[in-house]
Design a protein around this motif. Sequence first.
Motif, mmCIF file in Angstrom:
data_model
loop_
_atom_site.group_PDB
_atom_site.id
_atom_site.type_symbol
_atom_site.label_atom_id
_atom_site.label_comp_id
_atom_site.label_asym_id
_atom_site.label_seq_id
_atom_site.Cartn_x
_atom_site.Cartn_y
_atom_site.Cartn_z
ATOM 1 N N GLY A 180 30.780 43.900 25.080
ATOM 2 C CA GLY A 180 29.628 43.456 25.544
ATOM 3 C C GLY A 180 29.491 44.003 27.321
ATOM 4 N N VAL A 181 30.659 44.116 27.820
ATOM 5 C CA VAL A 181 30.796 44.577 29.423
ATOM 6 C C VAL A 181 30.608 46.144 29.083
ATOM 7 C CG1 VAL A 181 31.965 44.533 31.516
ATOM 8 C CG2 VAL A 181 32.254 42.772 29.800
ATOM 9 N N CYS A 182 29.661 46.764 29.405
ATOM 10 C CA CYS A 182 29.335 48.153 29.108
ATOM 11 C C CYS A 182 28.104 48.502 30.279
ATOM 12 C CB CYS A 182 29.060 48.707 28.035
ATOM 13 S SG CYS A 182 27.556 48.225 27.199
ATOM 14 N N GLU A 183 28.137 49.813 30.546
ATOM 15 C CA GLU A 183 27.070 50.465 31.473
ATOM 16 C C GLU A 183 25.610 50.134 30.578
ATOM 17 O OE1 GLU A 183 27.020 51.675 34.242
ATOM 18 O OE2 GLU A 183 29.304 51.374 34.592
ATOM 19 N N LYS A 184 24.707 49.942 31.556
ATOM 20 C CA LYS A 184 23.313 49.451 30.911
ATOM 21 C C LYS A 184 22.605 50.702 30.347
ATOM 22 C CE LYS A 184 18.854 47.115 32.011
ATOM 23 N NZ LYS A 184 18.031 48.144 31.117
ATOM 24 N N ALA A 185 22.779 51.866 30.947
ATOM 25 C CA ALA A 185 22.463 53.017 30.302
ATOM 26 C C ALA A 185 22.930 53.161 28.599
ATOM 27 C CB ALA A 185 22.546 54.214 31.197
ATOM 28 N N ASP A 186 24.221 53.277 28.708
ATOM 29 C CA ASP A 186 24.913 53.259 27.384
ATOM 30 C C ASP A 186 24.566 52.283 26.389
ATOM 31 O OD1 ASP A 186 26.296 55.394 28.665
ATOM 32 O OD2 ASP A 186 28.074 54.331 28.988
ATOM 33 N N ASP A 204 21.586 50.716 26.432
ATOM 34 C CA ASP A 204 20.025 50.867 25.684
ATOM 35 C C ASP A 204 20.263 52.098 24.911
ATOM 36 O OD1 ASP A 204 19.522 48.735 27.250
ATOM 37 O OD2 ASP A 204 18.558 50.063 29.143
ATOM 38 N N LYS A 205 21.032 53.055 25.169
ATOM 39 C CA LYS A 205 21.168 54.446 24.554
ATOM 40 C C LYS A 205 21.450 53.898 22.815
ATOM 41 C CE LYS A 205 23.203 58.755 24.001
ATOM 42 N NZ LYS A 205 24.087 59.720 24.554
ATOM 43 N N ASN A 206 22.798 53.345 23.012
ATOM 44 C CA ASN A 206 22.961 53.072 21.754
ATOM 45 C C ASN A 206 22.201 51.990 20.798
ATOM 46 O OD1 ASN A 206 25.203 54.485 22.023
ATOM 47 N ND2 ASN A 206 26.682 52.724 22.959
ATOM 48 N N LYS A 207 21.435 50.840 21.587
ATOM 49 C CA LYS A 207 20.583 50.172 21.131
ATOM 50 C C LYS A 207 19.374 50.865 20.367
ATOM 51 C CE LYS A 207 19.134 46.705 23.265
ATOM 52 N NZ LYS A 207 18.650 46.092 24.425
ATOM 53 N N GLY A 208 18.983 52.024 21.080
ATOM 54 C CA GLY A 208 17.784 52.869 20.885
ATOM 55 C C GLY A 208 18.250 53.516 19.430
ATOM 56 N N ILE A 209 19.365 53.919 19.464
ATOM 57 C CA ILE A 209 19.764 54.666 18.153
ATOM 58 C C ILE A 209 19.878 53.937 16.895
ATOM 59 C CG2 ILE A 209 21.751 55.997 17.435
ATOM 60 C CD1 ILE A 209 22.675 57.103 19.952
ATOM 61 N N LEU A 210 20.537 52.630 17.209
ATOM 62 C CA LEU A 210 20.403 51.609 15.991
ATOM 63 C C LEU A 210 19.370 50.980 15.508
ATOM 64 C CD1 LEU A 210 22.010 49.728 14.369
ATOM 65 C CD2 LEU A 210 22.192 48.087 16.165
ATOM 66 N N LEU A 211 18.373 50.968 16.509
ATOM 67 C CA LEU A 211 17.032 50.569 15.992
ATOM 68 C C LEU A 211 16.109 51.561 15.508
ATOM 69 C CD1 LEU A 211 16.030 48.396 19.278
ATOM 70 C CD2 LEU A 211 16.335 47.584 17.113
ATOM 71 N N ASP A 212 16.370 52.739 15.941
ATOM 72 C CA ASP A 212 15.707 53.952 15.135
ATOM 73 C C ASP A 212 16.266 54.172 13.817
ATOM 74 O OD1 ASP A 212 13.973 56.406 15.368
ATOM 75 O OD2 ASP A 212 15.982 57.466 15.026
ATOM 76 N N TYR A 213 17.438 53.963 13.738
ATOM 77 C CA TYR A 213 17.973 53.939 12.257
ATOM 78 C C TYR A 213 17.592 53.141 11.397
ATOM 79 C CZ TYR A 213 21.150 53.560 8.117
ATOM 80 O OH TYR A 213 21.962 53.590 7.191
ATOM 81 N N LEU A 214 17.522 51.709 11.688
ATOM 82 C CA LEU A 214 16.832 50.620 10.993
ATOM 83 C C LEU A 214 15.389 50.443 10.642
ATOM 84 C CD1 LEU A 214 18.654 47.607 12.964
ATOM 85 C CD2 LEU A 214 19.426 48.649 10.609
ATOM 86 N N VAL A 215 14.592 51.453 11.684
ATOM 87 C CA VAL A 215 13.260 51.592 11.404
ATOM 88 C C VAL A 215 13.028 52.673 10.350
ATOM 89 C CG1 VAL A 215 10.996 52.416 12.359
ATOM 90 C CG2 VAL A 215 12.602 50.599 13.382
ATOM 91 N N ARG A 216 14.056 54.003 10.418
ATOM 92 C CA ARG A 216 13.477 54.957 9.715
ATOM 93 C C ARG A 216 14.383 54.700 8.259
ATOM 94 N NH1 ARG A 216 16.407 59.132 10.581
ATOM 95 N NH2 ARG A 216 17.757 58.289 12.379
ATOM 96 N N HIS A 217 15.044 53.928 8.146
ATOM 97 C CA HIS A 217 15.925 53.675 6.950
ATOM 98 C C HIS A 217 15.654 52.271 6.197
ATOM 99 C CE1 HIS A 217 18.511 57.107 8.751
ATOM 100 N NE2 HIS A 217 18.668 57.388 7.267
#
Length: 370
Positions: free
Chosen positions: A149-155, A157-170
């Motif tokens: 939970g305690v991490c850089e906001k940029a990191d 947001d980047k990882n969330k974007g990767i996860l959401l992109d995967y869930l949408v594409r698959h």
Amino acid sequence: MYNLLYRLKPYFKRQETVVDNSIFRIHSTFTTVLLITFSMIVTWSQFVGQPIKCFTGNSGVPVNVLNTYCWIMTTYLMPDGFNGPSSFVASPGVVNDRSDELAKKYYTYYQWVCFVLFFQAMFCYFPKWLWQVWEDGLMNKLVCGLNIGVCEKADKDKNKGILLDYLVRHRNRHNVYAFRFWFCEALCCANIFLQMYFMNWFFNGDFITYGLRVLSLSDLDQEDRYDHMVYVFPSVTKCLFRKFGPSGSIEQHDAMCILPLNIVNEKTYIFIWCWFVILGILTAFLVVYRAAFLLVPIMRPAVMYKSNKMVSKEAIELLSHQLSLGDWWVIYMLGCNIDPQIYKEVIAEYAEKIRNDESNIKQTNLSKSS
């Protein structure tokens, strides 16, 4: 032995990424280690100590020869010797056999217990191994650091974007993933009941009721009963040693044998019986619960909300109705691994994407129909 048992410690390490459930882990990890531990203990008692000690009085047969012969050729008891007062026999089942071969109960399985326990452990581990092969680290890749939970906001947001992109594409591509796991759960249940059936055959029909008979004797006086553990794993048995006499005739020597190994075996298998009964109930409950979970879709939103109460009910209801069963299972398992606050954000954004996609599809259909 301590060094051997210490090497099993890594199997109890907490998983960084959860890809199963507690009952699955109890079956495939704890029970596997338990059976391997028992196998090591029995092996140590059998091959390091002296598993059998026999004597025939003044027969002139060397003790080491007699012990080896009776261990290889097996020993026996007379079931009739378990009836009546214990003061009338030398030991339970040790009575005159009167050359009645059909009445003898031979004991051969104590030589194989250590090997059977090991193979039982391997069969308990098999569902976990199979699921690891099929799962292939997918959940660990999807989590991609979002469990902290305690991490850089940029990191984040980047990882969330990767996860959401995967869930949408698959989307609608995870049914095989989910059904493979549920198959492994069913395999755990089948394994327990098949192993109980096998052990009942291995012990000549004495395993299924083994624990019940042992517990049922607790209220009787010691003088009026014989413990069923003694019947299944006797510590004192008979052995018939045959050899040629001086004139070529066959001489028979009746020997009494002590089996210290069976003291370990009887305690081992009363614990295994109790544990397998408990595990059988747990795995059967898991299979019934999973069947209800699959056949009653209304259960899915309630299950997800109960495990992740930070997520809005509206988003959960939407995903539970719009996603396929496999996709729903993937996001449910993500909730077991991702930080709750991050998971709340992921589910809210994913639900919004699903809502927008559905809205676009409806508008496209309306435009085509007009």
